[in-house]
Design a protein around this motif. Structure first.
Motif, PDB file in Angstrom:
ATOM      1  N   VAL A  41      -1.989   4.959   3.131  1.00 23.85           N
ATOM      2  CA  VAL A  41      -3.030   4.320   2.322  1.00 23.85           C
ATOM      3  C   VAL A  41      -2.531   2.970   1.823  1.00 23.85           C
ATOM      4  CG1 VAL A  41      -4.600   4.554   0.371  1.00 23.85           C
ATOM      5  CG2 VAL A  41      -3.817   6.601   1.596  1.00 23.85           C
ATOM      6  N   LEU A  42      -3.310   1.942   2.093  1.00 23.90           N
ATOM      7  CA  LEU A  42      -2.990   0.580   1.666  1.00 23.90           C
ATOM      8  C   LEU A  42      -4.049   0.142   0.661  1.00 23.90           C
ATOM      9  CD1 LEU A  42      -1.442  -2.070   1.841  1.00 23.90           C
ATOM     10  CD2 LEU A  42      -2.576  -2.542   4.010  1.00 23.90           C
ATOM     11  N   VAL A  43      -3.629  -0.090  -0.578  1.00 25.92           N
ATOM     12  CA  VAL A  43      -4.552  -0.375  -1.672  1.00 25.92           C
ATOM     13  C   VAL A  43      -4.657  -1.880  -1.897  1.00 25.92           C
ATOM     14  CG1 VAL A  43      -5.057   0.037  -4.116  1.00 25.92           C
ATOM     15  CG2 VAL A  43      -3.960   1.834  -2.742  1.00 25.92           C
ATOM     16  N   VAL A  44      -5.913  -2.353  -2.109  1.00 18.52           N
ATOM     17  CA  VAL A  44      -6.178  -3.768  -2.371  1.00 18.52           C
ATOM     18  C   VAL A  44      -6.841  -3.944  -3.738  1.00 18.52           C
ATOM     19  CG1 VAL A  44      -7.169  -5.891  -1.405  1.00 18.52           C
ATOM     20  CG2 VAL A  44      -6.580  -3.999   0.115  1.00 18.52           C
ATOM     21  N   THR A  45      -7.429  -2.874  -4.259  1.00 16.45           N
ATOM     22  CA  THR A  45      -8.184  -2.928  -5.508  1.00 16.45           C
ATOM     23  C   THR A  45      -7.295  -3.317  -6.688  1.00 16.45           C
ATOM     24  OG1 THR A  45      -9.629  -1.183  -4.651  1.00 16.45           O
ATOM     25  CG2 THR A  45      -9.704  -1.595  -7.024  1.00 16.45           C
ATOM     26  N   ASN A  46      -7.810  -4.182  -7.548  1.00 19.54           N
ATOM     27  CA  ASN A  46      -7.084  -4.604  -8.750  1.00 19.54           C
ATOM     28  C   ASN A  46      -7.446  -3.744  -9.963  1.00 19.54           C
ATOM     29  OD1 ASN A  46      -5.391  -6.817  -8.013  1.00 19.54           O
ATOM     30  ND2 ASN A  46      -7.214  -8.071  -7.706  1.00 19.54           N
ATOM     31  N   PRO A  47      -6.537  -3.636 -10.954  1.00 18.82           N
ATOM     32  CA  PRO A  47      -5.185  -4.191 -10.953  1.00 18.82           C
ATOM     33  C   PRO A  47      -4.292  -3.447  -9.954  1.00 18.82           C
ATOM     34  CG  PRO A  47      -5.562  -2.916 -12.941  1.00 18.82           C
ATOM     35  CD  PRO A  47      -6.876  -2.996 -12.246  1.00 18.82           C
ATOM     36  N   LEU A  48      -3.740  -4.178  -9.030  1.00 19.46           N
ATOM     37  CA  LEU A  48      -3.171  -3.662  -7.793  1.00 19.46           C
ATOM     38  C   LEU A  48      -2.116  -2.581  -7.998  1.00 19.46           C
ATOM     39  CD1 LEU A  48      -0.797  -4.045  -5.441  1.00 19.46           C
ATOM     40  CD2 LEU A  48      -3.178  -3.867  -4.737  1.00 19.46           C
ATOM     41  N   ASP A  49      -1.092  -2.876  -8.777  1.00 22.56           N
ATOM     42  CA  ASP A  49       0.033  -1.939  -8.904  1.00 22.56           C
ATOM     43  C   ASP A  49      -0.410  -0.622  -9.553  1.00 22.56           C
ATOM     44  OD1 ASP A  49       2.148  -3.972  -8.089  1.00 22.56           O
ATOM     45  OD2 ASP A  49       1.275  -4.955  -9.827  1.00 22.56           O
ATOM     46  N   VAL A  50      -1.295  -0.714 -10.529  1.00 24.83           N
ATOM     47  CA  VAL A  50      -1.758   0.480 -11.234  1.00 24.83           C
ATOM     48  C   VAL A  50      -2.675   1.318 -10.342  1.00 24.83           C
ATOM     49  CG1 VAL A  50      -2.779   1.341 -13.352  1.00 24.83           C
ATOM     50  CG2 VAL A  50      -1.642  -0.871 -13.343  1.00 24.83           C
ATOM     51  N   MET A  51      -3.569   0.665  -9.615  1.00 21.66           N
ATOM     52  CA  MET A  51      -4.465   1.407  -8.727  1.00 21.66           C
ATOM     53  C   MET A  51      -3.695   2.066  -7.584  1.00 21.66           C
ATOM     54  SD  MET A  51      -7.473   1.244 -10.101  1.00 21.66           S
ATOM     55  CE  MET A  51      -6.625   1.247 -11.702  1.00 21.66           C
ATOM     56  N   THR A  52      -2.627   1.438  -7.132  1.00 18.75           N
ATOM     57  CA  THR A  52      -1.791   2.051  -6.093  1.00 18.75           C
ATOM     58  C   THR A  52      -1.135   3.314  -6.630  1.00 18.75           C
ATOM     59  OG1 THR A  52      -1.365  -0.154  -5.182  1.00 18.75           O
ATOM     60  CG2 THR A  52       0.062   1.623  -4.442  1.00 18.75           C
ATOM     61  N   TRP A  53      -0.615   3.222  -7.857  1.00 24.25           N
ATOM     62  CA  TRP A  53      -0.031   4.403  -8.505  1.00 24.25           C
ATOM     63  C   TRP A  53      -1.065   5.517  -8.638  1.00 24.25           C
ATOM     64  CZ3 TRP A  53      -1.657   6.415 -13.247  1.00 24.25           C
ATOM     65  CH2 TRP A  53      -0.886   7.460 -13.752  1.00 24.25           C
ATOM     66  N   LEU A  54      -2.288   5.165  -9.028  1.00 20.33           N
ATOM     67  CA  LEU A  54      -3.328   6.165  -9.228  1.00 20.33           C
ATOM     68  C   LEU A  54      -3.667   6.879  -7.927  1.00 20.33           C
ATOM     69  CD1 LEU A  54      -5.256   7.483 -11.216  1.00 20.33           C
ATOM     70  CD2 LEU A  54      -6.881   5.610 -10.799  1.00 20.33           C
ATOM     71  N   VAL A  55      -3.740   6.136  -6.826  1.00 27.81           N
ATOM     72  CA  VAL A  55      -3.988   6.757  -5.521  1.00 27.81           C
ATOM     73  C   VAL A  55      -2.869   7.748  -5.187  1.00 27.81           C
ATOM     74  CG1 VAL A  55      -4.100   6.341  -3.032  1.00 27.81           C
ATOM     75  CG2 VAL A  55      -5.385   4.879  -4.596  1.00 27.81           C
ATOM     76  N   ALA A  56      -1.633   7.353  -5.428  1.00 24.02           N
ATOM     77  CA  ALA A  56      -0.504   8.239  -5.144  1.00 24.02           C
ATOM     78  C   ALA A  56      -0.558   9.499  -6.004  1.00 24.02           C
ATOM     79  CB  ALA A  56       0.812   7.494  -5.378  1.00 24.02           C
ATOM     80  N   GLU A  57      -0.910   9.336  -7.287  1.00 20.24           N
ATOM     81  CA  GLU A  57      -0.984  10.474  -8.189  1.00 20.24           C
ATOM     82  C   GLU A  57      -2.057  11.468  -7.769  1.00 20.24           C
ATOM     83  OE1 GLU A  57       0.699  11.279 -11.462  1.00 20.24           O
ATOM     84  OE2 GLU A  57       2.105  10.260 -10.120  1.00 20.24           O
ATOM     85  N   VAL A  58      -3.244  10.954  -7.453  1.00 21.91           N
ATOM     86  CA  VAL A  58      -4.377  11.842  -7.149  1.00 21.91           C
ATOM     87  C   VAL A  58      -4.227  12.488  -5.774  1.00 21.91           C
ATOM     88  CG1 VAL A  58      -6.879  11.954  -6.811  1.00 21.91           C
ATOM     89  CG2 VAL A  58      -5.927  10.578  -8.681  1.00 21.91           C
ATOM     90  N   THR A  59      -3.795  11.729  -4.780  1.00 16.57           N
ATOM     91  CA  THR A  59      -3.666  12.295  -3.428  1.00 16.57           C
ATOM     92  C   THR A  59      -2.477  13.235  -3.317  1.00 16.57           C
ATOM     93  OG1 THR A  59      -2.305  10.439  -2.666  1.00 16.57           O
ATOM     94  CG2 THR A  59      -4.706  10.280  -2.322  1.00 16.57           C
ATOM     95  N   GLY A  60      -1.403  12.921  -4.048  1.00 18.88           N
ATOM     96  CA  GLY A  60      -0.177  13.688  -3.892  1.00 18.88           C
ATOM     97  C   GLY A  60       0.552  13.382  -2.602  1.00 18.88           C
TER      98      GLY A  60
END
Length: 309
Positions: free
Chosen positions: A113-132
């Motif tokens: 998963v490659l995240v572009v949505t801002n705020p970038l670093d936080v949204m990337t963390w959120l994807v990692a947290e939810v997907t596992g």
């Protein structure tokens, strides 16, 4: 190969178009607005006789269409408006990203998963947290765009082709980015031999403010073309297993004395996603700046987590 692009706004559509134009993969473009992704996909396909690409693209409103995608680009959510910071987008975009990430967990469990949505670093963390998902398979587009902007400005300043300028920009994607003077070269020559510290500081300022400048000029919307080609450079590195060293927002748990934060670092990027974090020799000031940024990003993680309550 199949790539899903979530979000058919200006950035997502440009990413989808570039992927099929380069014949990298078939694309499914997803957006919640009825007809939007379908119309954008059809428009792109009409260019295939002229550009000669053979990959297919289809649009849909169904997130489930990302089923078994090898790579998913998350480019949905609100964009910045004039005067708005990336952090102010946090609450608005967190709910959207949670929904997308939950769908990916169910329908694309093997995807990178490659995240572009801002705020970038936080949204990337959120994807990692939810997907596992394993952290090596969840990353964000960060330093490639920031470096491109700085390379362009340096090329203009020195009267050389920007492609002959190389640099690295670490840290947060935004006002806290960390351009590295010691890793910036023009035709192989250290840039510090060609410009003064004052010139460098001014170029760094312009780079940090570049995204906000575009938002202000456009009045509605934000940068799209340069972010899109930056993403596609990363997509290509992953799909073709190019083993590129690029800066991405990645999970750092040890390197640079940082534990528990997503932020922009140089990585080896290939078929497995993040294959290694590259540790550079930084000055004490640069290292402290990077560590301070990581702490501030961690605080935003906590804020996002509290929104769930």
């Amino acid at each position: 190969m199949k790539v899903a692009v979530i979000g058919a706004g200006a950035v997502g559509t440009a990413i989808a178009a570039k992927i099929v134009e380069r014949n990298l993969a078939d694309v499914v473009l997803v957006d919640v607005v009825p007809g939007l992704a379908e119309g954008k996909a059809l428009d792109i396909l009409h260019a295939s006789p002229i550009l000669g690409f053979t990959r297919t693209i289809r649009g849909t409103t169904e997130l489930e269409a990302c089923l078994w995608s090898e790579l998913v680009v998350v480019a949905c959510g609100r964009t910045r408006q004039p005067g708005m910071t990336r952090e102010e987008l946090l609450e608005q975009n967190a709910a959207t990203i949670r929904e997308v990430a939950a769908t990916l967990r169910a329908y694309a469990p093997g995807a990178t998963v490659l995240v572009v949505t801002n705020p970038l670093d936080v949204m990337t963390w959120l994807v990692a947290e939810v997907t596992g998902f394993p952290r090596k398979r969840v990353l964000g587009m960060a330093g490639v765009l920031d470096a491109a902007r700085l390379r362009y400005l340096l090329g203009q300043e020195l009267g050389v082709a920007p492609k002959d300028v190389s640099t690295l920009v670490l840290g947060s994607h935004g006002e806290q980015m960390l351009p590295l003077l010691g890793y910036t070269f023009v035709g192989g020559v250290p840039v510090k031999e060609k410009i003064s510290q004052a010139q460098w500081d001014e170029l760094v300022r312009k780079t940090r403010e570049a995204g906000a400048d575009i938002v202000r000029l456009l009045q509605k919307g934000s940068a799209s073309y340069a972010p899109a080609v930056s993403v596609v450079e990363m997509v290509e590195a992953i799909l073709l297993d190019q083993k590129r060293i690029l800066v991405a927002s990645v999970w750092c748990d040890g390197p640079y004395g940082i534990r528990g934060a997503y932020l922009g670092l140089p990585v080896l990027l290939g078929r497995e996603g993040i294959e290694a974090i590259q540790e550079l020799s930084l000055s004490q000031e640069e290292l402290l700046c990077l560590q301070r940024t990581a702490k501030e990003i961690e605080g935003l993680f906590a804020k996002v987590a509290s929104l769930r309550a």
